[in-house]
Design a protein around this motif. Structure first.
Motif, PDB file in Angstrom:
ATOM      1  N   VAL A 169     -91.379  11.314  -2.899  1.00 56.62           N
ATOM      2  CA  VAL A 169     -90.435  12.356  -2.526  1.00 56.62           C
ATOM      3  C   VAL A 169     -89.024  11.930  -2.917  1.00 56.62           C
ATOM      4  O   VAL A 169     -88.738  10.744  -3.070  1.00 56.62           O
ATOM      5  N   ILE A 170     -88.148  12.916  -3.073  1.00 54.67           N
ATOM      6  CA  ILE A 170     -86.724  12.645  -3.260  1.00 54.67           C
ATOM      7  C   ILE A 170     -86.126  12.439  -1.876  1.00 54.67           C
ATOM      8  O   ILE A 170     -86.207  13.328  -1.026  1.00 54.67           O
ATOM      9  N   VAL A 171     -85.533  11.293  -1.649  1.00 52.78           N
ATOM     10  CA  VAL A 171     -84.899  11.019  -0.358  1.00 52.78           C
ATOM     11  C   VAL A 171     -83.527  11.668  -0.300  1.00 52.78           C
ATOM     12  O   VAL A 171     -83.175  12.331   0.676  1.00 52.78           O
ATOM     13  N   ASN A 172     -82.748  11.496  -1.367  1.00 52.67           N
ATOM     14  CA  ASN A 172     -81.360  11.939  -1.316  1.00 52.67           C
ATOM     15  C   ASN A 172     -80.833  12.112  -2.736  1.00 52.67           C
ATOM     16  O   ASN A 172     -81.184  11.326  -3.633  1.00 52.67           O
ATOM     17  N   ASN A 173     -80.015  13.127  -2.952  1.00 50.97           N
ATOM     18  CA  ASN A 173     -79.352  13.264  -4.252  1.00 50.97           C
ATOM     19  C   ASN A 173     -77.858  13.504  -4.090  1.00 50.97           C
ATOM     20  O   ASN A 173     -77.200  14.052  -4.974  1.00 50.97           O
ATOM     21  N   GLU A 174     -77.311  13.061  -2.954  1.00 49.06           N
ATOM     22  CA  GLU A 174     -75.876  13.141  -2.693  1.00 49.06           C
ATOM     23  C   GLU A 174     -75.295  11.726  -2.787  1.00 49.06           C
ATOM     24  O   GLU A 174     -75.555  10.870  -1.941  1.00 49.06           O
ATOM     25  N   SER A 175     -74.495  11.491  -3.817  1.00 45.80           N
ATOM     26  CA  SER A 175     -74.011  10.134  -4.091  1.00 45.80           C
ATOM     27  C   SER A 175     -73.211   9.537  -2.940  1.00 45.80           C
ATOM     28  O   SER A 175     -73.304   8.340  -2.667  1.00 45.80           O
ATOM     29  N   SER A 176     -72.417  10.367  -2.257  1.00 45.96           N
ATOM     30  CA  SER A 176     -71.594   9.839  -1.162  1.00 45.96           C
ATOM     31  C   SER A 176     -72.448   9.309  -0.022  1.00 45.96           C
ATOM     32  O   SER A 176     -72.035   8.387   0.698  1.00 45.96           O
ATOM     33  N   GLU A 177     -73.646   9.864   0.151  1.00 53.20           N
ATOM     34  CA  GLU A 177     -74.564   9.384   1.182  1.00 53.20           C
ATOM     35  C   GLU A 177     -75.372   8.191   0.690  1.00 53.20           C
ATOM     36  O   GLU A 177     -75.632   7.241   1.443  1.00 53.20           O
ATOM     37  N   ILE A 178     -75.766   8.209  -0.572  1.00 51.23           N
ATOM     38  CA  ILE A 178     -76.545   7.109  -1.135  1.00 51.23           C
ATOM     39  C   ILE A 178     -75.762   5.809  -1.089  1.00 51.23           C
ATOM     40  O   ILE A 178     -76.295   4.758  -0.721  1.00 51.23           O
ATOM     41  N   ILE A 179     -74.477   5.850  -1.444  1.00 50.07           N
ATOM     42  CA  ILE A 179     -73.722   4.596  -1.474  1.00 50.07           C
ATOM     43  C   ILE A 179     -73.566   3.998  -0.079  1.00 50.07           C
ATOM     44  O   ILE A 179     -73.487   2.773   0.064  1.00 50.07           O
ATOM     45  N   ARG A 180     -73.542   4.813   0.949  1.00 53.23           N
ATOM     46  CA  ARG A 180     -73.445   4.271   2.302  1.00 53.23           C
ATOM     47  C   ARG A 180     -74.759   3.633   2.739  1.00 53.23           C
ATOM     48  O   ARG A 180     -74.760   2.646   3.471  1.00 53.23           O
ATOM     49  N   MET A 181     -75.876   4.179   2.289  1.00 57.45           N
ATOM     50  CA  MET A 181     -77.162   3.531   2.568  1.00 57.45           C
ATOM     51  C   MET A 181     -77.228   2.168   1.864  1.00 57.45           C
ATOM     52  O   MET A 181     -77.647   1.167   2.459  1.00 57.45           O
ATOM     53  N   LEU A 182     -76.844   2.138   0.611  1.00 55.89           N
ATOM     54  CA  LEU A 182     -76.874   0.884  -0.132  1.00 55.89           C
ATOM     55  C   LEU A 182     -75.917  -0.138   0.470  1.00 55.89           C
ATOM     56  O   LEU A 182     -76.175  -1.349   0.435  1.00 55.89           O
ATOM     57  N   ASN A 183     -74.842   0.340   1.040  1.00 50.18           N
ATOM     58  CA  ASN A 183     -73.824  -0.530   1.614  1.00 50.18           C
ATOM     59  C   ASN A 183     -74.316  -1.293   2.833  1.00 50.18           C
ATOM     60  O   ASN A 183     -73.941  -2.452   3.034  1.00 50.18           O
ATOM     61  N   THR A 184     -75.154  -0.676   3.661  1.00 49.48           N
ATOM     62  CA  THR A 184     -75.514  -1.298   4.946  1.00 49.48           C
ATOM     63  C   THR A 184     -77.000  -1.494   5.198  1.00 49.48           C
ATOM     64  O   THR A 184     -77.387  -2.417   5.905  1.00 49.48           O
ATOM     65  N   GLU A 185     -77.846  -0.640   4.653  1.00 50.81           N
ATOM     66  CA  GLU A 185     -79.250  -0.616   5.098  1.00 50.81           C
ATOM     67  C   GLU A 185     -80.178  -1.552   4.328  1.00 50.81           C
ATOM     68  O   GLU A 185     -81.309  -1.779   4.760  1.00 50.81           O
ATOM     69  N   PHE A 186     -79.713  -2.101   3.213  1.00 56.28           N
ATOM     70  CA  PHE A 186     -80.554  -2.989   2.406  1.00 56.28           C
ATOM     71  C   PHE A 186     -80.068  -4.435   2.425  1.00 56.28           C
ATOM     72  O   PHE A 186     -80.398  -5.216   1.532  1.00 56.28           O
ATOM     73  N   ASN A 187     -79.295  -4.811   3.450  1.00 55.22           N
ATOM     74  CA  ASN A 187     -78.713  -6.146   3.482  1.00 55.22           C
ATOM     75  C   ASN A 187     -79.756  -7.251   3.422  1.00 55.22           C
ATOM     76  O   ASN A 187     -79.499  -8.348   2.908  1.00 55.22           O
ATOM     77  N   GLU A 188     -80.941  -6.998   3.934  1.00 54.08           N
ATOM     78  CA  GLU A 188     -82.016  -7.988   3.909  1.00 54.08           C
ATOM     79  C   GLU A 188     -82.376  -8.404   2.489  1.00 54.08           C
ATOM     80  O   GLU A 188     -82.877  -9.509   2.247  1.00 54.08           O
ATOM     81  N   PHE A 189     -82.074  -7.528   1.532  1.00 50.85           N
ATOM     82  CA  PHE A 189     -82.506  -7.765   0.163  1.00 50.85           C
ATOM     83  C   PHE A 189     -81.366  -8.161  -0.779  1.00 50.85           C
ATOM     84  O   PHE A 189     -81.571  -8.276  -1.988  1.00 50.85           O
ATOM     85  N   CYS A 190     -80.159  -8.354  -0.231  1.00 48.08           N
ATOM     86  CA  CYS A 190     -79.032  -8.816  -1.045  1.00 48.08           C
ATOM     87  C   CYS A 190     -79.320 -10.227  -1.553  1.00 48.08           C
ATOM     88  O   CYS A 190     -79.980 -11.027  -0.886  1.00 48.08           O
ATOM     89  N   LYS A 191     -78.797 -10.546  -2.721  1.00 50.78           N
ATOM     90  CA  LYS A 191     -79.093 -11.844  -3.325  1.00 50.78           C
ATOM     91  C   LYS A 191     -78.336 -12.990  -2.672  1.00 50.78           C
ATOM     92  O   LYS A 191     -78.826 -14.126  -2.618  1.00 50.78           O
ATOM     93  N   THR A 192     -77.118 -12.722  -2.201  1.00 46.17           N
ATOM     94  CA  THR A 192     -76.289 -13.794  -1.635  1.00 46.17           C
ATOM     95  C   THR A 192     -75.751 -13.387  -0.271  1.00 46.17           C
ATOM     96  O   THR A 192     -75.746 -12.205   0.087  1.00 46.17           O
TER      97      THR A 192
END
Length: 327
Positions: free
Chosen positions: A138-161
């Motif tokens: 499924v498409i979760v989201n196609n609004e860039s302003s919302e996507i960048i906020r998810m990437l900013n906080t919700e995937f911290n477990e997977f950041c490289k450093t």
């Protein structure tokens, strides 16, 4: 309440009336689900589950690539880059042009097929970015302003450093200032250049171009006092402005008739652009070949010949003195 700098929601009747007057009216995005670290938003953040469909030419998709890069999520969230040329059928996939790739999910020819595979009777626009869930298809989201906020906080477990994990582009103490900036940058600058370029009457163009440069002047004044738009800390507000500015002199000045001043004519904005561009990883997300060829070959209503201009020559790696504000 802040709109977060999203496309305005207007009625069908109002949109038709404004378009009838020669105005460009951007359609609202259709998918707005949330990915959260704990799954409370309906989608749980997981490595290798989500996929981004992007265009290197599109400033909205560019936002997501920058945040993905700054947060070190390249290995956790895969991407597909569409062809820079957008035909009448919309964005398409190819592996015959630099950095472009075929669709790995459906082997689709056009991005529209991704939308129709999710919603068979979909009637909206086939825009990028698209944040797609490979697990549930499924498409979760196609609004860039919302996507960048998810990437900013919700995937911290997977950041490289650890530094990437700690990076917060929408910190609590700056949220109100960031929202305030977004609320004028989006309509008057991000979307303002499109309102100039796609205007079909002199009146519509005049109504768009004046506030565009008034708000560039406003940004110039702010950046004469602080390194970034909300102080001396890089935030999403800076990224959202940058993706328009890095395209301004190469396509918007000539192609969209935004030629009152170039970004290079603004001392502080031009320094700001070089500062952001030279931030680790960001230059890798910028591609002027995709940018210039997309706009000038795809927008035949603006550039009927489809000829791509040779210039201008711009050195985004030239020295800047923006770090003086951090001393």
């Amino acid at each position: 309440m802040s709109s977060g700098g999203k496309p305005e929601k207007v009625s069908v009747e109002e949109a038709m009336d404004r378009r009838g007057k020669g105005e460009f009216v951007r359609s609202a995005t259709a998918f707005h689900d949330d990915i959260t670290a704990n799954g409370s938003g309906g989608f749980k953040a997981e490595a290798n589950r989500y996929h981004l469909y992007v265009s290197l030419a599109c400033p909205w998709a560019h936002r997501t690539l920058i945040v993905r890069k700054l947060k070190g999520l390249e290995d956790a969230i895969s991407t597909t880059v569409v062809d820079w040329y957008m035909a009448q059928q919309g964005w398409n996939f190819t592996d015959q042009k630099p950095k472009c790739t075929k669709d790995p999910v459906y082997d689709a020819k056009y991005l529209s097929e991704i939308y129709f595979n999710v919603v068979p009777d979909y009637g909206g626009r086939y825009t990028v970015p698209v944040l797609f869930d490979k697990k549930t298809k499924v498409i979760v989201n196609n609004e860039s302003s919302e996507i960048i906020r998810m990437l900013n906080t919700e995937f911290n477990e997977f950041c490289k450093t650890e530094d990437q994990k700690k990076l917060n582009l929408y910190p609590e103490h700056l949220k109100s200032k960031i929202d305030e900036v977004n609320d004028w940058v989006y309509p008057y600058i991000n979307n303002g250049v499109y309102r100039c370029g796609f205007a079909t009457t002199q009146e519509a163009y005049n109504a768009a171009v004046k506030p565009l440069f008034e708000h560039l002047d406003k940004a110039e004044d702010i950046l004469s006092k602080t390194r970034y738009l909300t102080g001396n800390q890089l935030t999403e507000a800076d990224i959202r402005l940058f993706t328009t500015l890095v395209r301004f002199d190469t396509v918007y000045v000539g192609h969209f008739k935004c030629n009152k001043k170039r970004i290079m004519d603004y001392q502080n904005i031009w320094g700001f652009v070089r500062d952001i561009y030279q931030t680790d990883g960001i230059a890798e997300t910028c591609d002027q070949e995709h940018i210039q060829k997309h706009y000038q070959q795809s927008h035949l209503s603006v550039n009927p010949s489809g000829i791509v201009a040779i210039g201008p020559d711009i050195d985004f790696n030239a020295p800047h003195d923006r770090d003086k504000f951090s001393k």
